[in-house]
Scaffold this motif. Structure first.
Motif, PDB file in Angstrom:
ATOM      1  N   ASP A  30       0.816  -1.217   0.000  1.00  0.00           N
ATOM      2  CA  ASP A  30       0.000   0.000   0.000  1.00  0.00           C
ATOM      3  C   ASP A  30       0.852   1.271   0.000  1.00  0.00           C
ATOM      4  O   ASP A  30       0.400   2.311  -0.463  1.00  0.00           O
ATOM      5  CB  ASP A  30      -0.946   0.024   1.199  1.00  0.00           C
ATOM      6  CG  ASP A  30      -2.056  -1.008   1.057  1.00  0.00           C
ATOM      7  OD1 ASP A  30      -2.557  -1.178  -0.063  1.00  0.00           O
ATOM      8  OD2 ASP A  30      -2.407  -1.643   2.059  1.00  0.00           O
ATOM      9  N   GLU A  45       3.998  10.357  -2.872  1.00  0.00           N
ATOM     10  CA  GLU A  45       2.957   9.971  -3.830  1.00  0.00           C
ATOM     11  C   GLU A  45       2.162   8.767  -3.316  1.00  0.00           C
ATOM     12  O   GLU A  45       0.935   8.725  -3.415  1.00  0.00           O
ATOM     13  CB  GLU A  45       3.593   9.647  -5.175  1.00  0.00           C
ATOM     14  CG  GLU A  45       2.607   9.294  -6.260  1.00  0.00           C
ATOM     15  CD  GLU A  45       3.299   9.008  -7.581  1.00  0.00           C
ATOM     16  OE1 GLU A  45       2.783   8.150  -8.315  1.00  0.00           O
ATOM     17  OE2 GLU A  45       4.326   9.625  -7.868  1.00  0.00           O
ATOM     18  N   SER A  46       2.864   7.782  -2.744  1.00  0.00           N
ATOM     19  CA  SER A  46       2.159   6.596  -2.249  1.00  0.00           C
ATOM     20  C   SER A  46       1.354   6.917  -0.993  1.00  0.00           C
ATOM     21  O   SER A  46       0.283   6.340  -0.779  1.00  0.00           O
ATOM     22  CB  SER A  46       3.129   5.433  -1.999  1.00  0.00           C
ATOM     23  OG  SER A  46       3.982   5.673  -0.904  1.00  0.00           O
ATOM     24  N   ARG A  48      -0.121   9.850  -0.412  1.00  0.00           N
ATOM     25  CA  ARG A  48      -1.321  10.527  -0.933  1.00  0.00           C
ATOM     26  C   ARG A  48      -2.299   9.531  -1.545  1.00  0.00           C
ATOM     27  O   ARG A  48      -3.510   9.621  -1.323  1.00  0.00           O
ATOM     28  CB  ARG A  48      -0.924  11.561  -1.978  1.00  0.00           C
ATOM     29  CG  ARG A  48      -0.361  12.813  -1.388  1.00  0.00           C
ATOM     30  CD  ARG A  48      -0.262  13.913  -2.429  1.00  0.00           C
ATOM     31  NE  ARG A  48       0.460  15.024  -1.860  1.00  0.00           N
ATOM     32  CZ  ARG A  48       1.706  15.350  -2.174  1.00  0.00           C
ATOM     33  NH1 ARG A  48       2.364  14.671  -3.083  1.00  0.00           N
ATOM     34  NH2 ARG A  48       2.293  16.379  -1.598  1.00  0.00           N
ATOM     35  N   ALA A  49      -1.783   8.593  -2.320  1.00  0.00           N
ATOM     36  CA  ALA A  49      -2.647   7.597  -2.958  1.00  0.00           C
ATOM     37  C   ALA A  49      -3.351   6.737  -1.913  1.00  0.00           C
ATOM     38  O   ALA A  49      -4.539   6.415  -2.055  1.00  0.00           O
ATOM     39  CB  ALA A  49      -1.837   6.729  -3.913  1.00  0.00           C
ATOM     40  N   TYR A  50      -2.642   6.366  -0.853  1.00  0.00           N
ATOM     41  CA  TYR A  50      -3.233   5.558   0.212  1.00  0.00           C
ATOM     42  C   TYR A  50      -4.371   6.317   0.891  1.00  0.00           C
ATOM     43  O   TYR A  50      -5.468   5.780   1.071  1.00  0.00           O
ATOM     44  CB  TYR A  50      -2.160   5.158   1.221  1.00  0.00           C
ATOM     45  CG  TYR A  50      -2.717   4.434   2.417  1.00  0.00           C
ATOM     46  CD1 TYR A  50      -3.188   3.132   2.303  1.00  0.00           C
ATOM     47  CD2 TYR A  50      -2.799   5.052   3.661  1.00  0.00           C
ATOM     48  CE1 TYR A  50      -3.725   2.464   3.400  1.00  0.00           C
ATOM     49  CE2 TYR A  50      -3.324   4.399   4.754  1.00  0.00           C
ATOM     50  CZ  TYR A  50      -3.791   3.100   4.624  1.00  0.00           C
ATOM     51  OH  TYR A  50      -4.313   2.453   5.696  1.00  0.00           O
ATOM     52  N   VAL A  51      -4.119   7.569   1.235  1.00  0.00           N
ATOM     53  CA  VAL A  51      -5.147   8.370   1.905  1.00  0.00           C
ATOM     54  C   VAL A  51      -6.333   8.609   0.967  1.00  0.00           C
ATOM     55  O   VAL A  51      -7.494   8.506   1.390  1.00  0.00           O
ATOM     56  CB  VAL A  51      -4.563   9.704   2.411  1.00  0.00           C
ATOM     57  CG1 VAL A  51      -5.659  10.632   2.931  1.00  0.00           C
ATOM     58  CG2 VAL A  51      -3.524   9.448   3.493  1.00  0.00           C
ATOM     59  N   ASP A  52      -6.055   8.899  -0.293  1.00  0.00           N
ATOM     60  CA  ASP A  52      -7.141   9.085  -1.268  1.00  0.00           C
ATOM     61  C   ASP A  52      -8.002   7.817  -1.363  1.00  0.00           C
ATOM     62  O   ASP A  52      -9.224   7.908  -1.466  1.00  0.00           O
ATOM     63  CB  ASP A  52      -6.584   9.434  -2.651  1.00  0.00           C
ATOM     64  CG  ASP A  52      -6.026  10.840  -2.719  1.00  0.00           C
ATOM     65  OD1 ASP A  52      -6.291  11.654  -1.793  1.00  0.00           O
ATOM     66  OD2 ASP A  52      -5.301  11.129  -3.689  1.00  0.00           O
ATOM     67  N   GLY A  53      -7.360   6.656  -1.309  1.00  0.00           N
ATOM     68  CA  GLY A  53      -8.095   5.394  -1.336  1.00  0.00           C
ATOM     69  C   GLY A  53      -8.973   5.214  -0.113  1.00  0.00           C
ATOM     70  O   GLY A  53     -10.098   4.718  -0.211  1.00  0.00           O
ATOM     71  N   VAL A  55     -10.271   7.653   1.689  1.00  0.00           N
ATOM     72  CA  VAL A  55     -11.387   8.611   1.568  1.00  0.00           C
ATOM     73  C   VAL A  55     -12.425   8.086   0.583  1.00  0.00           C
ATOM     74  O   VAL A  55     -13.630   8.130   0.854  1.00  0.00           O
ATOM     75  CB  VAL A  55     -10.852   9.995   1.125  1.00  0.00           C
ATOM     76  CG1 VAL A  55     -11.998  10.934   0.789  1.00  0.00           C
ATOM     77  CG2 VAL A  55      -9.974  10.591   2.224  1.00  0.00           C
ATOM     78  N   ALA A  56     -11.974   7.568  -0.545  1.00  0.00           N
ATOM     79  CA  ALA A  56     -12.901   7.045  -1.545  1.00  0.00           C
ATOM     80  C   ALA A  56     -13.692   5.863  -1.008  1.00  0.00           C
ATOM     81  O   ALA A  56     -14.889   5.720  -1.284  1.00  0.00           O
ATOM     82  CB  ALA A  56     -12.138   6.635  -2.807  1.00  0.00           C
ATOM     83  N   ARG A  59     -16.655   6.792   1.284  1.00  0.00           N
ATOM     84  CA  ARG A  59     -17.829   7.487   0.704  1.00  0.00           C
ATOM     85  C   ARG A  59     -18.928   6.539   0.358  1.00  0.00           C
ATOM     86  O   ARG A  59     -18.932   5.443   0.182  1.00  0.00           O
ATOM     87  CB  ARG A  59     -17.400   8.233  -0.544  1.00  0.00           C
ATOM     88  CG  ARG A  59     -16.547   9.400  -0.165  1.00  0.00           C
ATOM     89  CD  ARG A  59     -16.259  10.265  -1.355  1.00  0.00           C
ATOM     90  NE  ARG A  59     -15.452  11.365  -0.855  1.00  0.00           N
ATOM     91  CZ  ARG A  59     -14.758  12.145  -1.623  1.00  0.00           C
ATOM     92  NH1 ARG A  59     -14.742  11.965  -2.920  1.00  0.00           N
ATOM     93  NH2 ARG A  59     -14.062  13.128  -1.126  1.00  0.00           N
TER      94      ARG A  59
END
Length: 59
Positions: A30, A45-46, A48-53, A55-56, A59
């Motif tokens: 991850d 970058e990883s 940010r991608a983990y946190v974005d995942g 959050v998504a 939802r």
């Protein structure tokens, strides 16, 4: 110039977790780890991608 790599400790603070959590996330793929010498760093970058995942998924 933006920060591209952070320490495991900084990554843990960024996600509100512990060092152990970050190492588990690295082991699971991850988070992406880069080694420079003996030092383990995590790509921002990883993180940010983990946190974005997260959050998504919430939802």
């Amino acid at each position: 110039m933006e920060t591209l790599l952070v320490s495991v400790e900084d990554a843990a603070r960024a996600i509100g977790g512990s060092r152990s959590t970050v190492y588990r996330l690295i082991d699971s793929g991850d988070l992406e780890r880069v080694k420079i010498g003996r030092r383990a760093l995590v790509t921002t970058e990883s993180v940010r991608a983990y946190v974005d995942g997260l959050v998504a998924a919430d939802r």
